[in-house]
Design a protein around this motif. Structure first.
Motif, PDB file in Angstrom:
ATOM      1  N   LEU A  60       1.005  -0.916   0.236  1.00 43.46           N
ATOM      2  CA  LEU A  60      -0.315  -0.523  -0.151  1.00 43.46           C
ATOM      3  C   LEU A  60       0.823   1.186   0.263  1.00 43.46           C
ATOM      4  O   LEU A  60       0.530   2.051  -0.831  1.00 43.46           O
ATOM      5  N   ASP A  61       1.771   1.166   0.588  1.00 49.64           N
ATOM      6  CA  ASP A  61       2.943   2.305   0.800  1.00 49.64           C
ATOM      7  C   ASP A  61       3.616   2.348  -1.101  1.00 49.64           C
ATOM      8  O   ASP A  61       4.490   4.322  -0.687  1.00 49.64           O
ATOM      9  N   THR A  62       3.430   1.361  -1.764  1.00 56.05           N
ATOM     10  CA  THR A  62       3.639   1.990  -2.690  1.00 56.05           C
ATOM     11  C   THR A  62       2.967   2.556  -3.606  1.00 56.05           C
ATOM     12  O   THR A  62       2.812   3.342  -4.473  1.00 56.05           O
ATOM     13  N   ILE A  63       1.518   2.304  -3.834  1.00 56.65           N
ATOM     14  CA  ILE A  63       0.739   2.874  -4.052  1.00 56.65           C
ATOM     15  C   ILE A  63      -0.291   3.866  -3.873  1.00 56.65           C
ATOM     16  O   ILE A  63      -0.551   4.800  -4.222  1.00 56.65           O
ATOM     17  N   GLN A  64      -0.016   4.052  -2.834  1.00 57.28           N
ATOM     18  CA  GLN A  64      -1.055   5.607  -1.628  1.00 57.28           C
ATOM     19  C   GLN A  64       0.153   6.350  -2.769  1.00 57.28           C
ATOM     20  O   GLN A  64      -1.350   7.581  -3.241  1.00 57.28           O
TER      21      GLN A  64
END
Length: 96
Positions: A60-64
């Motif tokens: 998620l911290d890559t996509i956010q």
């Protein structure tokens, strides 16, 4: 005596290394651009950021950050612009 500490400079090896680094950088940029385009496609389909991360098998911290930048552009998405903004964000966080 003048050349005791001389170290040979291999021009061909230097060029090969530079070429490999350039190819690697281009490949990474292409992969990031592909990921951004995949996120945009899912945003258009109204898929949540957590579901996008799950669908793409990415943290998620890559996509956010991609999601946040894309949402600021909606509905006129520009994957190249998002990539440039991400690159400048990453660069500024490294400098700090």
């Amino acid at each position: 005596m003048m050349f005791d500490s001389f170290e040979a400079y291999d021009v061909q090896e230097t060029r090969r290394i530079s070429r490999e680094e350039g190819e690697r950088a281009g490949r990474i940029e292409g992969e990031q651009l592909y990921l951004i385009k995949q996120v945009i496609k899912r945003i258009i389909k109204n898929i949540s950021v957590s579901q996008i991360a799950a669908d793409l098998l990415e943290p998620l911290d890559t996509i956010q950050p991609i999601y946040d930048l894309a949402m600021k552009q909606a509905p006129d998405f520009d994957a190249e612009k998002i990539l440039n903004q991400l690159t400048s964000l990453n660069t500024s966080s490294i400098i700090r």
